[in-house]
Each structure stands twice: as C-alpha cells, then as structure tokens.
Enzyme design. Structure first.
Site, PDB file in Angstrom:
ATOM      1  N   THR A 462       0.797  -1.219   0.000  1.00 18.91           N
ATOM      2  CA  THR A 462       0.000   0.000   0.000  1.00 18.91           C
ATOM      3  C   THR A 462       0.834   1.275   0.000  1.00 18.91           C
ATOM      4  OG1 THR A 462      -0.049  -0.329   2.374  1.00 18.91           O
ATOM      5  CG2 THR A 462      -1.990  -1.028   1.147  1.00 18.91           C
ATOM      6  N   ARG A 618      -6.319  13.982   6.049  1.00 24.49           N
ATOM      7  CA  ARG A 618      -5.193  14.369   5.210  1.00 24.49           C
ATOM      8  C   ARG A 618      -4.637  13.163   4.458  1.00 24.49           C
ATOM      9  NH1 ARG A 618      -1.108  18.063   5.755  1.00 24.49           N
ATOM     10  NH2 ARG A 618      -2.797  19.506   5.419  1.00 24.49           N
ATOM     11  N   ASN A 621       0.123  10.833   1.057  1.00 22.21           N
ATOM     12  CA  ASN A 621       0.660  10.674  -0.288  1.00 22.21           C
ATOM     13  C   ASN A 621      -0.516  10.407  -1.230  1.00 22.21           C
ATOM     14  OD1 ASN A 621       1.726   9.724  -2.700  1.00 22.21           O
ATOM     15  ND2 ASN A 621       3.430   8.674  -1.708  1.00 22.21           N
ATOM     16  N   THR A 624      -0.312   7.168  -3.591  1.00 28.77           N
ATOM     17  CA  THR A 624      -0.567   5.835  -3.039  1.00 28.77           C
ATOM     18  C   THR A 624      -1.954   5.755  -2.404  1.00 28.77           C
ATOM     19  OG1 THR A 624       0.634   6.490  -1.032  1.00 28.77           O
ATOM     20  CG2 THR A 624       1.873   5.261  -2.681  1.00 28.77           C
ATOM     21  N   GLU A 694      -9.563   0.803   3.185  1.00 32.43           N
ATOM     22  CA  GLU A 694     -10.776   0.008   3.016  1.00 32.43           C
ATOM     23  C   GLU A 694     -12.004   0.783   2.558  1.00 32.43           C
ATOM     24  OE1 GLU A 694     -10.371  -3.479   6.205  1.00 32.43           O
ATOM     25  OE2 GLU A 694      -9.421  -1.640   6.785  1.00 32.43           O
TER      26      GLU A 694
END
Ligand code: MOS
Length: 729
Positions: A462, A618, A621, A624, A694
């Site tokens: 992840t 927030r 990245n 990703t 998820e």
C-alpha cells in the site's frame, strides 16, 4: 517544525525493486539445506479421518519426512487475544482431532528435497475416512447463535417501526468470498538451537511472532518473523494460520529449514474468507423521509472449529440520524474453512444491506436517494453520543453528485437508454471507522549521512515504506534517497498490524517522534564536550535541510558524527492514541456514484463509470492513497458482480482456483473518477490522516445494486449480482 510539506505525490520508493524482481517475498527465500513442505488435506467437508497410509509416499523420491497427527508434538493453543496481540486465524492446532471439519483441512505435511518431490509424494498418501452429512452453506445452517455482546439497542426501535408511516423490510445475501491474494501464503521456518526464524507472508510480524511464541512456549525474543514484502493480504494474512505452525514443527523435527508455499487452491480453503451473510433490514420513516427506526439483524457463517463473527451491523447505529436502532449478530456453523477479516470486514457487507434498503425507501417515498441521505445526516455519532472529529459527508455527496452528473438522472426505472442499453444511476454512502494503535519507531542518523527509520509494521503493497520515508525526509530535510526504511521484521521496534486501515495513523506519529528526538539528541551531543558546537546554547541551534546550523555556521550530519566519533545517533519513541477517543468519534466518509449499462438483448451488464469523493482526513501521499481507494472500488466491483466462492452440495469447494473464482480484470474496469477532500483530522493525530485502505470499497456493492434497479426495474438483494437473476421474470 511543521508537517505541512507532506501531502506529496511521491512514487513508491520500493517500486523499482518490485518491478525488477528484487523485492524478497516469503516464498523467495532460500536457506542452505532447505526442505520443502506440501500439504495433504481433507478431500471432504465432513466426516472422520480413519487412517493415513504413508508407505507409498515415504518411498517416493526425495521424501524426508511426513508430519501428521501421529508424530505431532504437544503444543499450546494461542490465547487468540487482540489485546495481547497474539490473535490467530484458527485457534485449533493442526491435527488436533480426527474430525474432518472442512474440505482442505490439513491432515499431513509431506517434506521433501524439492517442491516437486513433495507435491508428487503428497498425491501418494492414501486417506481412509468416513463421510458425514455436511452443512454445505448458510442456507442450510439454521439460525445459529446470537453474539450477545454485539447487540445494540437505542431507543425503542420495535415500537418506532410499528408507528412509522413508511416501512421497508427486506433480506440481503452475500456469497462467501475469497481474499484471492496474488502472492500465496508461504512460510520458511528455521531453528538455530532455541531460536526460531520465520519468513512469512503476513500483515503482522508482531502478531505472528507472539502467536508462534505462545504455541511453542517460547519467549517472544526467541522468535523472529520477517515479511519484507507482501503481495497483498486483504485480511487473510492478518492472523496466523495452521500451515505456519506445521512448517515450524517440521523444521524443528528435521533440524533443517523447511519452506511451505501454499498451493494456490488451498489459499481458498484454509486461510480465511469473507463469510457468507444473510441480513434483514427493517427501516421505518415518516413521509418526509426522516428515519424513525432501523433494525438490522445479521447472520454470518462460521466454521465448526472457530466462532468468527463478521459484525455486519456494527456501523449501522452510527450512520444516520435515527434515535431508534437495534442491531443483532448471529453466527452459524457450516462445513467451510474458518472465515476471517476480509476487505472492510463487516462494514462492506453491512453497508450493502443498509444502503440498498435506503434506496428502496427512497423509491417508496419518491425522494431522491441523495436527498434522503442528506435529510438523515447526523452531526454526532449516535452510537457513542460523541461528536464526529471531522465529518464532510455532505460535501462528499455534493461533490460526487456534481461530477457524476446526477441531475441528469430520471428517477423512473428503465427510463434512461443509449441505443440497445438501459442505463442505471445508483449511489451509496461509504464509511469506515478510523482506528489507531500504539507504535514504536527508531530513527538513526548514520555516519554516512543517511537517516535510517525502523519500525515493526509492514508494507502490504500500500505504500508504507514510502510514507515513512516521506515523513522522515520532510521532518529532517534529509533527501528522500538518503532515507532508509526498515519494516517487516518483528525484531524491530513494535509496530502495528497492516490492517483495519490504521497503519498510517498509527505509524507516522512514532516515526515523527523518533526523528525529532534523534535531531534533539544530535543537537545536545553537538553542544556537549567534543561536539562540533561545544559550549553553544541549544537555543542558538537550528536543524534545517539535513544540517545543524549555529548562526552562519553549519555542519552536515556526517560531520557532526565524525566530530563526535560516533557511528550513529539513535532515538526510539513510542506513541499511542490518547484520550481523544473519549471526546470524539473518528470515522471516514465518502459517497460513490455508479453508472451501469444493461443490454437485455445480449444479457450484458457492465459498470461504465464510478465517481467517488472520500473524506479520509489528510492524504499523506495522494498517489498511493488514490491507488488504495481505486483498488477498493475495484474490490467493490468484484463483490458486486463476480466474487463467489462456490461449494458443492456436500460442502466441497468447487471453484478454488483463479480460473473459476472470478475477480475483476482490466476489461471490467470502468472509468474511475476519484476525489479526496483534504480536511486534516488533527484531533486524531498530528498528521490528520485517518487511513484509506478500506473505505473505497464500502459503498460500491449497494451503489451497483441500486444502479441495476434503476436500469432494469429489478431489485437484486444478493451479491454478486448474477445475470440469471436479471433474466428471471
Ligand atoms: Mo484488512 S481486512 O484489516 O486487511
């Protein structure tokens, strides 16, 4: 020092290793003298094991030993505790009794000098057994038993339901689903005297270490579990499964390393699955669409050896402004392997039922489904009575609806067409609770000027390596390519499971704390005796751009360490959630809109477009993070349209392979338009990140089924949606 510079689209720092084959997965490791394990499993779902005949197998080429109930040592069951961090997938120890509980249950492990020899010999083991009638699926499992501690009642739901002007009462079914991980489960175990080293494909090196230590009655320090890279887990690799224990026993008995790479088909049998579920939803509302009552009763399958609850209705009391709510959970034994957490466990299933029922209510009331949800928005979590830490669900509705073009929707089913195709628009709310656990991280400034970060969480694909490096780089000014990140080893400072979408929120505060502490230590040493700035006031120092500044003078980390004659300066910091949990409820929200197209002439159903807006705090990245959210949407399409682990009438697995277990492929991929709102949840942690592993999936099943209703006029209350169901009159 601020963290405002986060939120960067940094490419994976481990990307090159992965695409070049350099990333070491559990099954890639080789050790001198290593042997290979291959399982022998129960061919039936129910019965009794009478006898295993190993004569032919023991005489086969390369066979060294066969581990089975007759020569298996006495071991301890793991306490199976989440709090003690030794939870396991299946508490029952391998070969513990002669009962055949499910197809694929381990009966023996053949150990040979090569994988091929072990596999060939495993086929020569003759298994004598008697069969018993199997409970082949949830529909024949009876009512099961209630999980009393999961029942929630707010207000007087039964009374409120009876009094409501409009009622919905419907049942929703979801098939058993397999995690379908790309990298099969694998264990490589080796013993050095009283120390055990295990390479395992796991989402939790610390949990796995603790569980093995319990099973073998060892101190945790004597066990090391390593998982540098993981080829997805989706929940199936959160907790230890029996293949790991059997492989460790084999290695100890033979005094040689043993590697078991689980055959693809048995990944479908004995490493967990999303349990099949049956849910009844009753909604009561007034004519204006205000919810008066929600009653959500769930039942999920479990195995004969483990009481697994999927807690399908756990989020229901939190979702909408309704004072009268009741949820219950039951579990019923079937002769399937033990279920486990899978891809937004519980909530993905529960949300399908709740969000489809809401669509049915919207139709009944003649109210726009988005408007119905807006009218029932709740500014507090009614389950806990606490305010949300941060909740921008209404903006998610507005933003996604606008980008999707929801205003073009004619609410009449079958009214929107494009040539041969009927077009359906559907939507649902997405949601996932935000969790955070304790974490310890070490930051080390090294003599060559690099900054090394270590913590015992892991990167399941992840992007954890990357966000840890980003955080360390941005807090220290050390360039990203000079930051080294060590994860996936239980010898490292204790880190969290990579599960529950909580790794980011748990890990980064510890990483940040360790980096700051390492900088402070470097400063303190540098103004002390023999330091580069000996005698300077600490208030006159500033650490910036990877250098220590004193007025106009500065020195690099390498220079500072050289002056100090030290190889490194280290700091270890532990962080944990505080009492913020008592002041607010932490949850992420989103909205997903789906366009389906149904061509009745050729019976083709496809999802053409998905638009989603996510409020997950927030994004550390966005690159990703969006990967994960898009991945979640694709998993949702699998759940909605394809994924179904099928069993024969005698309970044997039918489609336990990648040819027959259908997952979405590139050809199934719709256009996905995803936006993440950027509202940092600073009450949750200093980065304001809530996690995005998820939530992407949680509304997709309902949004698709709601769109299918709009396209076809048929209300399908079962996932995956089969074409046959659309053809039935
Ligand atoms: Mo997730 S089901 O917690 O890997």
């Amino acid at each position: 020092m601020t963290v405002e510079v986060l939120n960067q689209r940094t490419a994976r720092i481990d990307g090159e290793l992965k695409v070049s084959g350099g990333a070491d997965y559990a099954g890639d490791h080789q050790l001198p003298g290593m042997l290979h394990g291959y399982p022998v499993v129960s061919p039936v779902a129910s019965g009794r094991l009478e006898r295993l005949d190993f004569d032919a197998a023991m005489g086969a080429p390369g066979v060294v030993e066969i581990i089975h109930g007759g020569n298996f040592p006495r071991l301890n069951r793991s306490p199976d505790s989440m709090a003690e961090e030794n939870k396991v997938g299946e508490v029952r120890l391998p070969f513990e009794d002669d009962q055949l509980h499910y197809h694929g249950q381990y009966l023996a492990l053949v150990v040979a000098d090569s994988f091929e020899h072990a596999r060939a010999a495993a086929l020569l083991v003759s298994i004598e057994f008697s069969c018993a009638p199997a409970v082949a699926g949830l529909s024949s499992a009876g009512e099961g038993r209630e999980m009393d501690d999961e029942a929630v009642t707010l207000g007087e739901p039964e009374r409120a339901l009876v009094a409501a002007e409009v009622r919905i009462d419907a049942e929703y079914r979801i098939a058993t689903e397999a995690h379908a991980v790309m990298e099969t489960h694998a264990t490589l175990a080796s013993w050095q005297d009283d120390r055990l080293t295990v390479y395992e494909s796991t989402q939790g090196v610390v949990f796995h270490r603790n569980a093995l230590a319990q099973v073998f009655a060892m101190a945790p320090e004597q066990v090391e579990v390593i998982a540098h890279y993981i080829g997805s887990g989706f929940g199936s690799k959160l907790f230890m499964w029996p293949h790991s224990v059997i492989t460790c026993v084999a290695a100890r008995r033979l005094g040689r390393p043993v590697r078991t790479v689980l055959p693809r088909q048995w990944n479908f049998a004995n490493t967990g699955h999303r349990p099949a579920s049956l849910q009844r939803l009753r909604l009561g509302a007034d004519r204006a669409g205000k919810l008066q009552a929600i009653l959500h009763d769930a039942l999920n399958e479990t195995s004969p050896v483990e009481a697994y609850s999927d807690s399908c209705a756990s989020a229901t009391p939190s979702m909408y402004a309704c004072d009268h709510v009741a949820v219950t959970q039951r579990i019923a034994e079937v002769n399937h392997g033990t279920p486990t957490s899978m891809r937004a466990p519980g909530e993905a299933s529960g949300n399908f039922a709740l969000e489809t029922a809401l669509d049915e209510l919207a139709v009944e009331l003649g109210v726009c489904p988005v408007e119905l949800r807006r009218r029932n928005f709740t500014a507090r979590d009614l389950a806990s009575g606490l305010p949300w830490s941060s909740n921008h669900l209404l903006e998610c509705f507005d933003d996604a609806a606008r980008r999707f073009g929801w205003e073009r929707r004619d609410p009449v089913p079958r009214s929107m067409r494009d040539g041969h195709e009927l077009i359906g628009y559907g939507m649902a709310t997405q949601s996932w609770s935000a969790m955070r656990k304790h974490c310890t991280a070490r930051a080390s400034f090294l003599a060559d000027g690099r900054l090394s970060i270590a913590t015992g969480t892991q990167d399941i694909g992840t992007g954890t390596y990357t966000i840890v490096a980003q955080t360390a780089s941005q807090l220290s000014g050390v360039p990203l390519d000079r930051v080294e990140v060590k994860l996936g080893d239980s010898q490292l400072p204790t880190g969290p499971l990579s599960g529950g979408s909580m790794a980011t929120a748990s890990t980064l505060p510890a990483v940040a704390g360790a980096v700051r502490e390492a900088i402070a230590t470097l400063e303190r040493l540098s103004i002390g005796e023999g330091g580069r700035f000996e005698g300077a006031a600490s208030s006159a120092l500033e650490f910036r751009d990877g250098r220590l500044w004193h007025g106009a003078e500065s020195a690099s980390v390498a220079e500072l360490l050289q002056t100090l004659e030290r190889g490194s300066v280290d700091a270890v910091v532990s962080t944990a959630p505080g009492d913020e949990q008592k002041r607010a409820s932490f949850r992420s929200f989103g909205a997903v809109f789906v366009e389906v197209r149904w061509d009745p002439g050729i019976s083709r159903l496809r999802v053409a477009r998905v638009v989603s807006t996510i409020d997950g705090g927030r994004m550390i990245n966005p690159l990703t993070a969006h990967n994960q959210l898009e991945g979640g949407i694709v998993m949702g399409l699998g759940m909605a349209l394809f994924e179904r682990l099928e069993y024969e009438r005698d309970g044997r697995l039918h489609n336990h392979n990648f040819a027959d277990y259908i997952v979405p492929v590139h050809a199934d991929m719709p256009e996905i338009e995803l936006v993440t709102l950027d509202y940092p949840d600073l009450a949750f942690n200093e980065f304001g990140a809530r996690g995005v592993g998820e939530i992407g999936l949680t509304g997709v099943g309902a949004a698709v089924s709601n769109a299918v209703f709009h396209a076809t006029g048929k209300r399908i209350r079962e996932l995956p949606i089969r074409l046959e169901a659309l053809l039935e009159q």
